[in-house]
Design a protein around this motif. Structure first.
Motif, PDB file in Angstrom:
ATOM      1  N   THR A  56       0.817  -1.220   0.000  1.00 43.29           N
ATOM      2  CA  THR A  56       0.000   0.000   0.000  1.00 43.29           C
ATOM      3  C   THR A  56       0.852   1.272   0.000  1.00 43.29           C
ATOM      4  N   ILE A  57       2.180   1.135   0.006  1.00 43.23           N
ATOM      5  CA  ILE A  57       3.064   2.297   0.142  1.00 43.23           C
ATOM      6  C   ILE A  57       3.765   2.561  -1.189  1.00 43.23           C
ATOM      7  N   ASP A  58       3.232   3.507  -1.940  1.00 39.50           N
ATOM      8  CA  ASP A  58       3.771   3.814  -3.261  1.00 39.50           C
ATOM      9  C   ASP A  58       4.749   4.981  -3.163  1.00 39.50           C
ATOM     10  N   LEU A  59       5.892   4.702  -2.545  1.00 39.11           N
ATOM     11  CA  LEU A  59       6.960   5.685  -2.376  1.00 39.11           C
ATOM     12  C   LEU A  59       8.283   5.035  -2.776  1.00 39.11           C
ATOM     13  N   PRO A  60       9.276   5.837  -3.184  1.00 41.68           N
ATOM     14  CA  PRO A  60      10.596   5.252  -3.436  1.00 41.68           C
ATOM     15  C   PRO A  60      11.086   4.525  -2.185  1.00 41.68           C
ATOM     16  N   ALA A  61      11.575   3.311  -2.339  1.00 40.08           N
ATOM     17  CA  ALA A  61      11.987   2.519  -1.175  1.00 40.08           C
ATOM     18  C   ALA A  61      13.221   1.689  -1.514  1.00 40.08           C
ATOM     19  N   LEU A  62      14.240   1.816  -0.675  1.00 38.05           N
ATOM     20  CA  LEU A  62      15.453   1.023  -0.808  1.00 38.05           C
ATOM     21  C   LEU A  62      15.450  -0.024   0.293  1.00 38.05           C
ATOM     22  N   VAL A  63      15.452  -1.290  -0.077  1.00 43.19           N
ATOM     23  CA  VAL A  63      15.435  -2.391   0.884  1.00 43.19           C
ATOM     24  C   VAL A  63      16.842  -2.959   0.981  1.00 43.19           C
ATOM     25  N   VAL A  64      17.454  -2.826   2.147  1.00 44.33           N
ATOM     26  CA  VAL A  64      18.856  -3.198   2.348  1.00 44.33           C
ATOM     27  C   VAL A  64      18.952  -4.422   3.243  1.00 44.33           C
ATOM     28  N   GLN A  65      19.741  -5.407   2.827  1.00 50.18           N
ATOM     29  CA  GLN A  65      19.888  -6.626   3.622  1.00 50.18           C
ATOM     30  C   GLN A  65      21.313  -7.160   3.522  1.00 50.18           C
ATOM     31  N   GLY A  66      21.867  -7.555   4.656  1.00 47.76           N
ATOM     32  CA  GLY A  66      23.188  -8.152   4.681  1.00 47.76           C
ATOM     33  C   GLY A  66      23.128  -9.654   4.559  1.00 47.76           C
TER      34      GLY A  66
END
Length: 316
Positions: free
Chosen positions: A235-245
């Motif tokens: 439901t969140i239509d915003l630029p999003a960077l998903v970071v995972q190690g």
């Protein structure tokens, strides 16, 4: 009309120096039931503004806690972003660090409400019209709450955030604890009860379970367990960077991929060798991984802050 308790906030704002003269500034927000403490850090002319939302437990504004966590990861990130022209606000949760209040009488909604006060203050300080949310672990869920309730969120940076309900992740973690092996049946019953929104009586919590599911924290656990991160992400239509190690012992790479796929504008960034503390262990062993939880002198994983800054500042 603004509530009366905002008066203290505006007095704090009026007494502060102009943003162009700021370096690191310690700020407080007085509320009826708590006094929140935070740090605003900015370049002389900020190009963007971000708020760092801390992870679970008694984690303070610097990513440290009284339970042995000593990383300074959020401070390091804020300082690195400052060199890129990004102002940051990071704060102690209520009842944690230098903030007062009841740390158990909380919910994701209340954390988001507290963060909202900081956002209003930081926007005034920086002159920015919107704020980027940098949510670490549980802080990612608070970021979702804010993104769904405010219209001044630029976008999200999710660091080791859950992609599945927390109840599933917690159960997986607890099943691997040898001290709980003899209490597995009670553990699963307690989890089922809390997921259903029903408190668990103390007599049903043998051994270490009495601390893990202590009655004062059960309301927050029930609130937490009711959230499906992937469902909210859609439901969140915003630029999003998903970071995972790749060396994260607490959050799986699959969680990051689930979030990146669910977010309409999600971008996945995998950091080789990064642990849950946003740092890189010296080798692949478990002791080396755990050492990143207690060494504030270790730097952030190479390239992490630069990639976050580029995402915030760069064109999309």
């Amino acid at each position: 009309m603004r509530p009366a308790f905002c008066l203290g906030l505006w007095l704090t704002l009026l007494a502060a120096p102009l943003a162009t003269r700021l370096a690191a500034e310690e700020i407080q927000i007085p509320l009826p039931d708590a006094t929140l403490q935070g740090t605003y850090l900015a370049a002389e002319t900020p190009a963007a503004l971000a708020m760092i939302l801390p992870g679970s437990g008694p984690t303070d504004r610097n990513a440290n806690s009284t339970q042995g966590l000593s990383t300074d990861a959020y401070r390091l990130l804020a300082e690195a972003l400052r060199t890129q022209g990004i102002a940051t606000l990071r704060a102690d949760k209520r009842g944690i660090g230098q903030s007062t209040g009841n740390p158990n009488a909380v919910s994701l909604g209340l954390y988001a409400q507290d963060a909202g006060h900081w956002i209003d203050l930081a926007k005034d300080r920086s002159g920015q019209s919107c704020v980027w949310l940098i949510g670490h672990s549980e802080g990612g869920l608070v970021a979702f709450e804010l993104a769904r309730s405010r219209d001044d969120i630029c976008g999200l940076v999710l660091l080791a955030a859950p992609g599945r309900p927390i109840s599933q992740i917690l159960l997986e973690q607890l099943r691997g604890v040898s001290a709980l092996a003899q209490h597995q049946q009670a553990l699963e019953k307690a989890m089922i009860s809390l997921i259903a929104g029903s408190p668990v009586p103390p007599e049903a919590l043998p051994g270490p379970l009495s601390a893990i599911f202590a009655p004062p924290i059960q309301p927050f656990l029930m609130d937490l367990f009711a959230v499906d991160p992937a469902e909210q992400a859609r439901t969140i239509d915003l630029p999003a960077l998903v970071v995972q190690g790749t060396a994260d012992l607490q959050m799986a790479e699959g969680d990051a991929r689930t979030l990146a796929e669910a977010l309409p504008q999600g971008t996945l960034y995998i950091v080789e060798g990064m642990t849950h503390t946003l740092k890189t262990a010296k080798d692949d062993t478990r002791p080396a991984n755990l050492a990143t939880y207690s060494d504030p002198a270790l730097p952030l994983s190479p390239g992490l802050a630069e990639r976050i800054g580029a995402f915030i500042l760069g064109p999309r």
